[in-house]
Write a protein that holds these residues in place. Structure first.
Motif, PDB file in Angstrom:
ATOM      1  N   TYR A 157       0.829  -1.197   0.000  1.00  0.00           N
ATOM      2  CA  TYR A 157       0.000   0.000   0.000  1.00  0.00           C
ATOM      3  C   TYR A 157       0.869   1.254   0.000  1.00  0.00           C
ATOM      4  CZ  TYR A 157      -3.516   3.394   1.393  1.00  0.00           C
ATOM      5  OH  TYR A 157      -4.344   4.464   1.434  1.00  0.00           O
ATOM      6  N   ASP A 158       1.933   1.248   0.796  1.00  0.00           N
ATOM      7  CA  ASP A 158       2.817   2.412   0.871  1.00  0.00           C
ATOM      8  C   ASP A 158       3.498   2.672  -0.470  1.00  0.00           C
ATOM      9  OD1 ASP A 158       2.195   2.841   3.526  1.00  0.00           O
ATOM     10  OD2 ASP A 158       3.860   1.596   4.226  1.00  0.00           O
ATOM     11  N   SER A 171       0.923   4.113  -2.815  1.00  0.00           N
ATOM     12  CA  SER A 171       0.590   5.438  -2.305  1.00  0.00           C
ATOM     13  C   SER A 171       1.655   6.463  -2.669  1.00  0.00           C
ATOM     14  CB  SER A 171       0.419   5.373  -0.790  1.00  0.00           C
ATOM     15  OG  SER A 171       0.216   6.647  -0.259  1.00  0.00           O
ATOM     16  N   TRP A 218      -3.986  10.438   2.652  1.00  0.00           N
ATOM     17  CA  TRP A 218      -5.113   9.726   3.243  1.00  0.00           C
ATOM     18  C   TRP A 218      -6.216  10.703   3.637  1.00  0.00           C
ATOM     19  CZ3 TRP A 218      -6.063   4.604   3.812  1.00  0.00           C
ATOM     20  CH2 TRP A 218      -7.148   4.265   4.596  1.00  0.00           C
ATOM     21  N   GLN A 236      -8.556   5.768  -2.440  1.00  0.00           N
ATOM     22  CA  GLN A 236      -8.064   4.697  -1.582  1.00  0.00           C
ATOM     23  C   GLN A 236      -8.513   3.336  -2.089  1.00  0.00           C
ATOM     24  OE1 GLN A 236      -8.480   5.736   2.679  1.00  0.00           O
ATOM     25  NE2 GLN A 236      -9.166   7.696   1.861  1.00  0.00           N
ATOM     26  N   ILE A 256      -6.267   2.294  -4.908  1.00  0.00           N
ATOM     27  CA  ILE A 256      -4.982   1.799  -4.433  1.00  0.00           C
ATOM     28  C   ILE A 256      -5.112   0.340  -3.992  1.00  0.00           C
ATOM     29  CG2 ILE A 256      -3.265   2.033  -2.596  1.00  0.00           C
ATOM     30  CD1 ILE A 256      -3.707   5.057  -2.771  1.00  0.00           C
ATOM     31  N   VAL A 257      -6.157   0.022  -3.282  1.00  0.00           N
ATOM     32  CA  VAL A 257      -6.371  -1.356  -2.846  1.00  0.00           C
ATOM     33  C   VAL A 257      -6.591  -2.260  -4.052  1.00  0.00           C
ATOM     34  CG1 VAL A 257      -7.920  -2.875  -1.565  1.00  0.00           C
ATOM     35  CG2 VAL A 257      -7.248  -0.690  -0.596  1.00  0.00           C
ATOM     36  N   CYS A 269      -3.267  -2.894  -5.761  1.00  0.00           N
ATOM     37  CA  CYS A 269      -2.468  -3.864  -4.998  1.00  0.00           C
ATOM     38  C   CYS A 269      -2.967  -5.279  -5.244  1.00  0.00           C
ATOM     39  CB  CYS A 269      -2.519  -3.546  -3.515  1.00  0.00           C
ATOM     40  SG  CYS A 269      -1.620  -2.066  -3.055  1.00  0.00           S
ATOM     41  N   CYS A 270      -4.266  -5.468  -5.218  1.00  0.00           N
ATOM     42  CA  CYS A 270      -4.827  -6.802  -5.470  1.00  0.00           C
ATOM     43  C   CYS A 270      -4.490  -7.282  -6.881  1.00  0.00           C
ATOM     44  CB  CYS A 270      -6.333  -6.794  -5.266  1.00  0.00           C
ATOM     45  SG  CYS A 270      -6.808  -6.588  -3.547  1.00  0.00           S
TER      46      CYS A 270
END
Length: 53
Positions: free
Chosen positions: A2-3, A6, A13, A20, A23-24, A27-28
């Motif tokens: 995540y970082d 980001s 945030w 947000q 971003i998730v 990542c997935c």
């Protein structure tokens, strides 16, 4: 993870921000793609050593 994402898009945030979720999701997606690449590499190495085509 995540970082990393980001920092790439310079995310700050905030509550109730749809960024947000992106971003998730990113990542997935990266986890899924990297897992598929890793499995493909293992299979190719296995077939190379066994001689199966």
């Amino acid at each position: 993870m995540y970082d990393l994402i980001s920092q790439i898009i310079d995310h700050a945030w905030t509550t109730q921000d749809s960024l947000q979720q992106y971003i998730v999701y990113t990542c997935c997606a990266l986890i899924i793609v990297l897992t598929a690449v890793f499995i493909d590499m293992v299979v190719r190495i296995f077939f190379r050593f066994t001689g199966i085509k």
